[in-house]
Scaffold this motif. Structure first.
Motif, PDB file in Angstrom:
ATOM      1  N   GLN A   1       0.671  16.001  24.706  1.00 34.20           N
ATOM      2  CA  GLN A   1       1.050  15.086  25.791  1.00 34.20           C
ATOM      3  C   GLN A   1       2.161  14.136  25.317  1.00 34.20           C
ATOM      4  OE1 GLN A   1      -3.345  14.187  26.610  1.00 34.20           O
ATOM      5  NE2 GLN A   1      -2.449  13.645  28.559  1.00 34.20           N
TER       6      GLN A   1
ATOM      7  N   ARG B   1       3.901   5.864  27.707  1.00 32.06           N
ATOM      8  CA  ARG B   1       2.445   5.789  27.850  1.00 32.06           C
ATOM      9  C   ARG B   1       2.006   6.298  29.234  1.00 32.06           C
ATOM     10  NH1 ARG B   1      -1.391   1.861  26.037  1.00 32.06           N
ATOM     11  NH2 ARG B   1       0.190   0.360  25.461  1.00 32.06           N
TER      12      ARG B   1
ATOM     13  N   MET C   1      -4.350  17.837  21.777  1.00 34.35           N
ATOM     14  CA  MET C   1      -3.961  17.735  23.179  1.00 34.35           C
ATOM     15  C   MET C   1      -3.150  16.462  23.422  1.00 34.35           C
ATOM     16  SD  MET C   1      -3.926  19.123  26.097  1.00 34.35           S
ATOM     17  CE  MET C   1      -5.160  20.389  26.256  1.00 34.35           C
ATOM     18  N   MET C   2      -3.605  15.383  22.798  1.00 35.32           N
ATOM     19  CA  MET C   2      -2.892  14.125  22.992  1.00 35.32           C
ATOM     20  C   MET C   2      -1.481  14.199  22.372  1.00 35.32           C
ATOM     21  SD  MET C   2      -4.185  10.336  22.139  1.00 35.32           S
ATOM     22  CE  MET C   2      -5.912  10.684  22.236  1.00 35.32           C
TER      23      MET C   2
ATOM     24  N   PRO D   1      -9.210   8.139  14.756  1.00 38.88           N
ATOM     25  CA  PRO D   1      -9.785   8.086  16.107  1.00 38.88           C
ATOM     26  C   PRO D   1      -8.814   7.494  17.129  1.00 38.88           C
ATOM     27  CG  PRO D   1     -10.743   6.393  14.721  1.00 38.88           C
ATOM     28  CD  PRO D   1      -9.821   7.168  13.848  1.00 38.88           C
ATOM     29  N   ASP D   2      -7.800   6.764  16.631  1.00 37.49           N
ATOM     30  CA  ASP D   2      -6.872   6.105  17.568  1.00 37.49           C
ATOM     31  C   ASP D   2      -5.451   6.666  17.408  1.00 37.49           C
ATOM     32  OD1 ASP D   2      -6.702   5.057  15.044  1.00 37.49           O
ATOM     33  OD2 ASP D   2      -6.116   3.069  15.710  1.00 37.49           O
TER      34      ASP D   2
ATOM     35  N   GLY E   1      -8.202  15.910  37.281  1.00 40.21           N
ATOM     36  CA  GLY E   1      -7.572  16.441  36.085  1.00 40.21           C
ATOM     37  C   GLY E   1      -6.568  17.522  36.408  1.00 40.21           C
TER      38      GLY E   1
ATOM     39  N   ARG F   1       0.066  17.330  32.083  1.00 36.76           N
ATOM     40  CA  ARG F   1      -1.172  18.062  31.750  1.00 36.76           C
ATOM     41  C   ARG F   1      -1.120  19.474  32.324  1.00 36.76           C
ATOM     42  NH1 ARG F   1      -3.751  13.052  32.903  1.00 36.76           N
ATOM     43  NH2 ARG F   1      -4.436  13.795  34.931  1.00 36.76           N
TER      44      ARG F   1
ATOM     45  N   ARG G   1      -8.963  17.684  17.332  1.00 35.50           N
ATOM     46  CA  ARG G   1      -9.306  16.706  18.371  1.00 35.50           C
ATOM     47  C   ARG G   1      -8.111  15.918  18.924  1.00 35.50           C
ATOM     48  NH1 ARG G   1     -12.588  11.702  15.632  1.00 35.50           N
ATOM     49  NH2 ARG G   1     -11.093  11.165  14.054  1.00 35.50           N
TER      50      ARG G   1
ATOM     51  N   LEU H   1      -0.094  10.180  30.641  1.00 36.24           N
ATOM     52  CA  LEU H   1      -1.226  10.311  31.574  1.00 36.24           C
ATOM     53  C   LEU H   1      -0.877  11.154  32.795  1.00 36.24           C
ATOM     54  CD1 LEU H   1      -2.355   6.606  31.531  1.00 36.24           C
ATOM     55  CD2 LEU H   1      -3.780   8.511  30.849  1.00 36.24           C
TER      56      LEU H   1
ATOM     57  N   LEU I   1      -3.427   7.604  19.492  1.00 36.42           N
ATOM     58  CA  LEU I   1      -2.479   7.069  20.473  1.00 36.42           C
ATOM     59  C   LEU I   1      -1.627   5.938  19.867  1.00 36.42           C
ATOM     60  CD1 LEU I   1      -1.538   7.061  23.472  1.00 36.42           C
ATOM     61  CD2 LEU I   1      -3.190   5.245  23.843  1.00 36.42           C
TER      62      LEU I   1
ATOM     63  N   GLN J   1      -7.805  22.499  21.120  1.00 33.74           N
ATOM     64  CA  GLN J   1      -8.570  21.256  21.139  1.00 33.74           C
ATOM     65  C   GLN J   1     -10.000  21.386  20.631  1.00 33.74           C
ATOM     66  OE1 GLN J   1      -8.538  20.074  25.259  1.00 33.74           O
ATOM     67  NE2 GLN J   1      -8.091  22.168  25.789  1.00 33.74           N
TER      68      GLN J   1
END
Lengths: 143, 245
Positions: B137, B187, B133-134, B166-167, B51, B196, B130, B191, B169, B126
């Motif tokens: 990113q 995408r 953070m995404m 929940p999704d 990480g 990060r 929830r 990652l 992304l 975060q």
């Protein structure tokens, strides 16, 4: 070494790997980061799909609880409480059923695979096989 | 009952006593505890290795706290890049106040375009948000394709669409497509460890600067506290610009 002993040791070892796997995913999920994915490459899709949570709880936490219980039962069996292994069989069977459902979701619905889920599927299958082996060795339990 | 005499009697006696049963229970329970701790330690090690360099909490404990907060002006910026007055915002894409604050920031930027530089730093909370953070990113990944501010606008403007799903992304990928980004690269970039680490650097900077809530604004390195309304916010910036001249 007695058959039950090495089966229990193997189950405890597999459950340990499962605990590491589930904790790793749970820690990552709690940080809100996307998980780096190796071979399968679809971790982000799988772990951010609507199926990654049951009743709002990440599936990884259920996995962790399962491996913890399984490891506990195996260790109790090693300490002489051999019925602990037999008692955990329904849970292992349930876990295998859930694993097959998750595998179906990855293959057909989400159409992506996640390394950590595949590793867990392998571990659950091996634990199930070891349980079957143990039951066969002991003979069928009383019904 | 004396422990040693108990041990003696249980080892020599033929009947099992409750104490000996609890001792035999203690063995597997101890082994299980060891297994749990070891599994947790290995998982943490793997998270740290794969990480970000370190978590903000862990990192902050290793960083000497400066006497005065030091705010850098590096980050995503708009306005006049060489302006003497710099407004730094620590923001979270999932925070409704941050979405509202962007309009306030846009207004002052329009008004003082030549004299003001606005910098945005990531501060995803975060623990309470929830998908924050995404989202951070996603904004950074869009930035890699030179569309940070476009993604910033979309994430805030359409916050209601993705905050409670929940999704999330799926939504971010949709936004990337709408912004005509290379979605696959987007995408992959989400990652990326470098992204990060950048977010964690912003978080750490905010922690060192005593950021407690979002949005937090720093005007020329000083935290803007107890600002009552937009008019006062604007007035403070106007004052800072006058002083700089």
């Amino acid at each position: 070494m007695r058959t039950t002993t090495w089966i229990s040791v193997s189950i405890a070892a597999l459950a340990f790997v499962g605990m590491v796997d589930a904790s790793y995913v749970a820690i990552y999920a709690s940080q809100g980061f996307l998980l780096p994915c190796g071979i399968a490459g679809g971790c982000d899709q799988v772990l951010n799909s609507p199926y990654a949570r049951v009743l709002g709880i990440p599936v990884a936490w259920f996995g962790l609880a399962f491996y913890l219980t399984t490891a506990g039962c195996a260790l109790f069996a090693l300490s002489g409480f051999e019925q602990a292994l037999r008692l955990s069989f329904p849970l292992v069977s349930l876990a295998l059923g859930f694993t097959l459902y998750l595998f179906y979701l990855q293959a057909r619905v989400i159409q992506a695979f996640c390394d950590y889920c595949l590793l867990s599927a392998l571990l659950v299958t091996l634990i199930f096989v070891l349980h079957l082996w143990s039951r066969r060795h002991q003979g069928q339990p009383e019904t | 009952m004396n422990r040693s005499s108990d041990a003696k009697s249980s080892s020599t006696g033929k009947t099992k006593r409750p104490e000996s049963a609890s001792r035999s229970l203690a063995k597997p329970l101890t082994a299980l505890a060891v297994l749990v701790v070891a599994a947790g330690a290995v998982a943490m090690f793997l998270v740290k290795r794969n990480g970000p360099e370190s978590s903000p909490v862990a990192a902050s404990s290793n960083v000497a706290m400066p006497d005065k907060p030091v705010i850098t002006t590096e980050g995503w910026s708009k306005g006049n890049p060489s302006a003497k007055t710099v407004l730094v915002e620590f923001g979270d894409f999932q925070c409704p106040s941050c979405a509202a604050a962007r309009l306030k920031v846009d207004n002052v930027l329009k008004k003082f375009e030549k004299d003001l530089k606005v910098v945005f730093k990531q501060y995803p909370m975060q623990q309470i948000h929830r998908n924050a953070m995404m989202a951070a990113q996603a904004a950074e990944a869009a930035g890699k394709q030179f569309k940070f501010w476009e993604m910033y606008e979309v994430l805030f403007a359409r916050q209601n669409e993705w905050v409670n799903v929940p999704d999330a992304l799926t939504f971010f990928l949709k936004y990337a497509a709408e912004l005509q980004l290379d979605v696959e690269k987007f995408r992959q970039d989400m990652l990326d460890g470098e992204i990060r680490n950048k977010i964690f650097r912003d978080l750490l900077e905010g922690q060192v600067a005593q950021v407690r809530s979002v949005p937090s604004f720093f005007l020329n390195g000083r935290m803007m506290q107890s600002v009552k309304n937009d008019a006062e916010f604007e007035e403070l910036i106007a004052q800072a610009i006058r002083t700089a001249q």
